[in-house]
Design a protein around this motif. Structure first.
Motif, PDB file in Angstrom:
ATOM      1  N   MET A 122      60.055  50.799  11.159  1.00 33.22           N
ATOM      2  CA  MET A 122      60.028  51.283  12.526  1.00 33.22           C
ATOM      3  C   MET A 122      61.422  51.560  13.088  1.00 33.22           C
ATOM      4  O   MET A 122      61.553  52.229  14.110  1.00 33.22           O
ATOM      5  CB  MET A 122      59.315  50.266  13.430  1.00 33.22           C
ATOM      6  CG  MET A 122      57.834  50.107  13.134  1.00 33.22           C
ATOM      7  SD  MET A 122      57.052  48.872  14.200  1.00 33.22           S
ATOM      8  CE  MET A 122      57.284  49.603  15.823  1.00 33.22           C
ATOM      9  N   SER A 126      62.568  41.139  18.657  1.00 34.12           N
ATOM     10  CA  SER A 126      62.455  42.259  17.736  1.00 34.12           C
ATOM     11  C   SER A 126      62.887  41.812  16.352  1.00 34.12           C
ATOM     12  O   SER A 126      63.567  40.791  16.188  1.00 34.12           O
ATOM     13  CB  SER A 126      63.305  43.435  18.215  1.00 34.12           C
ATOM     14  OG  SER A 126      64.653  43.053  18.382  1.00 34.12           O
ATOM     15  N   ASP A 139      63.736  50.599  15.394  1.00 35.34           N
ATOM     16  CA  ASP A 139      63.603  49.685  16.532  1.00 35.34           C
ATOM     17  C   ASP A 139      62.243  49.011  16.398  1.00 35.34           C
ATOM     18  O   ASP A 139      61.202  49.678  16.455  1.00 35.34           O
ATOM     19  CB  ASP A 139      63.708  50.466  17.839  1.00 35.34           C
ATOM     20  CG  ASP A 139      63.450  49.601  19.060  1.00 35.34           C
ATOM     21  OD1 ASP A 139      63.753  48.394  19.014  1.00 35.34           O
ATOM     22  OD2 ASP A 139      62.938  50.142  20.064  1.00 35.34           O
ATOM     23  N   HIS A 140      62.211  47.690  16.221  1.00 43.46           N
ATOM     24  CA  HIS A 140      60.989  47.021  15.769  1.00 43.46           C
ATOM     25  C   HIS A 140      60.634  45.826  16.660  1.00 43.46           C
ATOM     26  O   HIS A 140      60.850  44.663  16.298  1.00 43.46           O
ATOM     27  CB  HIS A 140      61.181  46.555  14.325  1.00 43.46           C
ATOM     28  CG  HIS A 140      59.908  46.244  13.619  1.00 43.46           C
ATOM     29  ND1 HIS A 140      59.705  46.521  12.283  1.00 43.46           N
ATOM     30  CD2 HIS A 140      58.746  45.658  14.036  1.00 43.46           C
ATOM     31  CE1 HIS A 140      58.498  46.124  11.929  1.00 43.46           C
ATOM     32  NE2 HIS A 140      57.906  45.594  12.979  1.00 43.46           N
ATOM     33  N   PRO A 141      60.077  46.065  17.851  1.00 46.85           N
ATOM     34  CA  PRO A 141      59.597  44.941  18.670  1.00 46.85           C
ATOM     35  C   PRO A 141      58.538  44.132  17.930  1.00 46.85           C
ATOM     36  O   PRO A 141      57.733  44.688  17.167  1.00 46.85           O
ATOM     37  CB  PRO A 141      58.995  45.643  19.897  1.00 46.85           C
ATOM     38  CG  PRO A 141      59.694  46.966  19.953  1.00 46.85           C
ATOM     39  CD  PRO A 141      59.904  47.356  18.520  1.00 46.85           C
ATOM     40  N   ASN A 156      55.817  52.580  18.646  1.00 44.57           N
ATOM     41  CA  ASN A 156      56.736  51.604  19.225  1.00 44.57           C
ATOM     42  C   ASN A 156      56.297  51.304  20.658  1.00 44.57           C
ATOM     43  O   ASN A 156      56.231  52.209  21.494  1.00 44.57           O
ATOM     44  CB  ASN A 156      58.157  52.159  19.213  1.00 44.57           C
ATOM     45  CG  ASN A 156      59.202  51.123  19.592  1.00 44.57           C
ATOM     46  OD1 ASN A 156      58.957  50.227  20.387  1.00 44.57           O
ATOM     47  ND2 ASN A 156      60.390  51.262  19.026  1.00 44.57           N
ATOM     48  N   ASN A 216      54.106  46.355  10.867  1.00 48.18           N
ATOM     49  CA  ASN A 216      54.564  47.633  11.400  1.00 48.18           C
ATOM     50  C   ASN A 216      53.450  48.148  12.319  1.00 48.18           C
ATOM     51  O   ASN A 216      52.261  48.016  11.999  1.00 48.18           O
ATOM     52  CB  ASN A 216      54.814  48.637  10.281  1.00 48.18           C
ATOM     53  CG  ASN A 216      55.928  48.208   9.349  1.00 48.18           C
ATOM     54  OD1 ASN A 216      57.027  47.876   9.787  1.00 48.18           O
ATOM     55  ND2 ASN A 216      55.655  48.203   8.041  1.00 48.18           N
ATOM     56  N   TYR A 217      53.807  48.750  13.430  1.00 44.74           N
ATOM     57  CA  TYR A 217      52.815  49.205  14.401  1.00 44.74           C
ATOM     58  C   TYR A 217      52.724  50.730  14.406  1.00 44.74           C
ATOM     59  O   TYR A 217      53.661  51.424  13.985  1.00 44.74           O
ATOM     60  CB  TYR A 217      53.174  48.672  15.795  1.00 44.74           C
ATOM     61  CG  TYR A 217      53.181  47.155  15.823  1.00 44.74           C
ATOM     62  CD1 TYR A 217      51.998  46.441  15.948  1.00 44.74           C
ATOM     63  CD2 TYR A 217      54.366  46.443  15.659  1.00 44.74           C
ATOM     64  CE1 TYR A 217      51.992  45.060  15.936  1.00 44.74           C
ATOM     65  CE2 TYR A 217      54.375  45.058  15.644  1.00 44.74           C
ATOM     66  CZ  TYR A 217      53.185  44.365  15.776  1.00 44.74           C
ATOM     67  OH  TYR A 217      53.178  42.993  15.742  1.00 44.74           O
ATOM     68  N   ARG A 272      57.876  49.729  23.015  1.00 44.44           N
ATOM     69  CA  ARG A 272      58.957  49.449  23.963  1.00 44.44           C
ATOM     70  C   ARG A 272      58.866  50.229  25.273  1.00 44.44           C
ATOM     71  O   ARG A 272      59.167  49.669  26.343  1.00 44.44           O
ATOM     72  CB  ARG A 272      60.314  49.686  23.295  1.00 44.44           C
ATOM     73  CG  ARG A 272      61.485  49.174  24.143  1.00 44.44           C
ATOM     74  CD  ARG A 272      62.827  49.407  23.471  1.00 44.44           C
ATOM     75  NE  ARG A 272      63.025  48.586  22.296  1.00 44.44           N
ATOM     76  CZ  ARG A 272      63.488  47.342  22.300  1.00 44.44           C
ATOM     77  NH1 ARG A 272      63.785  46.766  23.453  1.00 44.44           N
ATOM     78  NH2 ARG A 272      63.652  46.681  21.171  1.00 44.44           N
ATOM     79  N   ALA A 306      50.246  47.717  21.242  1.00 48.56           N
ATOM     80  CA  ALA A 306      50.334  48.559  20.043  1.00 48.56           C
ATOM     81  C   ALA A 306      49.239  48.152  19.078  1.00 48.56           C
ATOM     82  O   ALA A 306      48.745  47.018  19.108  1.00 48.56           O
ATOM     83  CB  ALA A 306      51.702  48.423  19.378  1.00 48.56           C
TER      84      ALA A 306
END
Length: 293
Positions: free
Chosen positions: A189, A178, A191-193, A168, A164-165, A170, A126
């Motif tokens: 995000m 995460s 869901d934040h890997p 995502n 923040n990317y 994933r 990302a």
């Protein structure tokens, strides 16, 4: 009797001894064409320390000319690189290196690098988009078997700069950690890997968004994240980093929906199931139309 005790001692030693990794070489690359992190020297020294203890030799450089011949290295670490740091020839050489079996490790601002090179976005997982102020947050461990995260509990509270990317990652990576966005301000995000890995060609890629602050590199827990990522990328520690798509996790720390039969019991603590006595069976009894794992 003495012979028997000696035999038992030798067996115990063989069970607890951890064989050393074979010697290998790692290139640490920290060239910047944008923002420059003042934690880079601390990061280089931390990786040197890990190498001295872990049987790998570290070459640190900001000269992109090193990418013309990467044949001597098992892994290349992009340590807080920023901007356009490789020319077309160096990009082609690096892509051939990773796809041919080499390893990539990206640390923090490695996601703020090579925006014009689509292969690099795939490799890192990302691109960086934004970040709030440095603050404390809770990091959730999603994989406690990978060598980078096996030393961590289910939750890890620490202070860093949380990226923040742009997208995502994933769907195309195996997420190791995460962020719990409810524990800090500025995450957007959902869901934040924040740490992940994936195969790339015949090689391996690992990235962590941790590592902005100087203090991070003195933290033994974070150092072990780096070490595990390097060992995985170099191919000396095995891990299944295939993306997990189309599955519904069955066990998430709760035994809701699970049933038991037979003797013994199962303890559920620290997001870990442990069998106690007997040969009982524990299975997930809820029905779902989704594929499960």
């Amino acid at each position: 009797m003495l012979s028997k005790l000696l035999t038992l001692a030798l067996v115990a030693a063989s069970l607890t001894a951890v064989p050393a990794d074979p010697a290998y070489q790692v290139l640490v690359f920290s060239k910047t064409a944008g923002f420059r992190h003042d934690s880079i020297p601390a990061g280089v020294q931390a990786i040197r320390d890990l190498g001295a203890a872990g049987n790998f030799t570290v070459t640190a450089t900001e000269d992109a000319g090193a990418f013309t011949d990467l044949s001597g290295y098992e892994a290349v670490v992009f340590l807080n690189t920023t901007g356009d740091v490789l020319d077309d020839t160096q990009q082609a050489a690096f892509q051939a290196y990773v796809d041919g079996g080499g390893g990539y490790v990206g640390v923090h601002a490695a996601a703020d690098t090579e925006y014009g090179w689509p292969y690099y976005e795939k490799l890192a997982g990302a691109y960086f988009r934004s970040h709030p102020a440095i603050q404390q947050a809770t990091v959730r461990t999603e994989d406690r078997a990978h060598p980078a995260t096996a030393h961590l509990g289910p939750a890890w509270t620490r202070t860093d700069e949380w990226y923040n990317y742009r997208a995502n990652p994933r769907p195309s990576v195996h997420v190791l950690q995460s962020l719990d966005e409810a524990t800090y301000s500025g995450g957007d995000m959902g869901d934040h890997p924040i740490t992940w890995c994936h195969p790339q060609g015949q090689g391996r890629a690992f990235y962590t968004g941790l590592g902005h602050t100087i203090e991070s590199y003195a933290d033994p827990a974070f150092r072990n994240v780096l070490l595990g990522g390097i060992r995985y990328a170099a191919g000396v520690a095995k891990a299944d980093c295939r993306p997990e798509n189309g599955y519904t996790p069955l066990y998430n720390g709760s035994t809701t929906g699970w049933s038991q039969a037979g003797p013994g019991s199962f303890a559920n603590a620290d997001a870990t199931l442990t069998s106690q006595g007997g040969m009982g069976l524990l299975w997930y009894s809820a029905r779902s139309s989704a594929r499960t794992r």
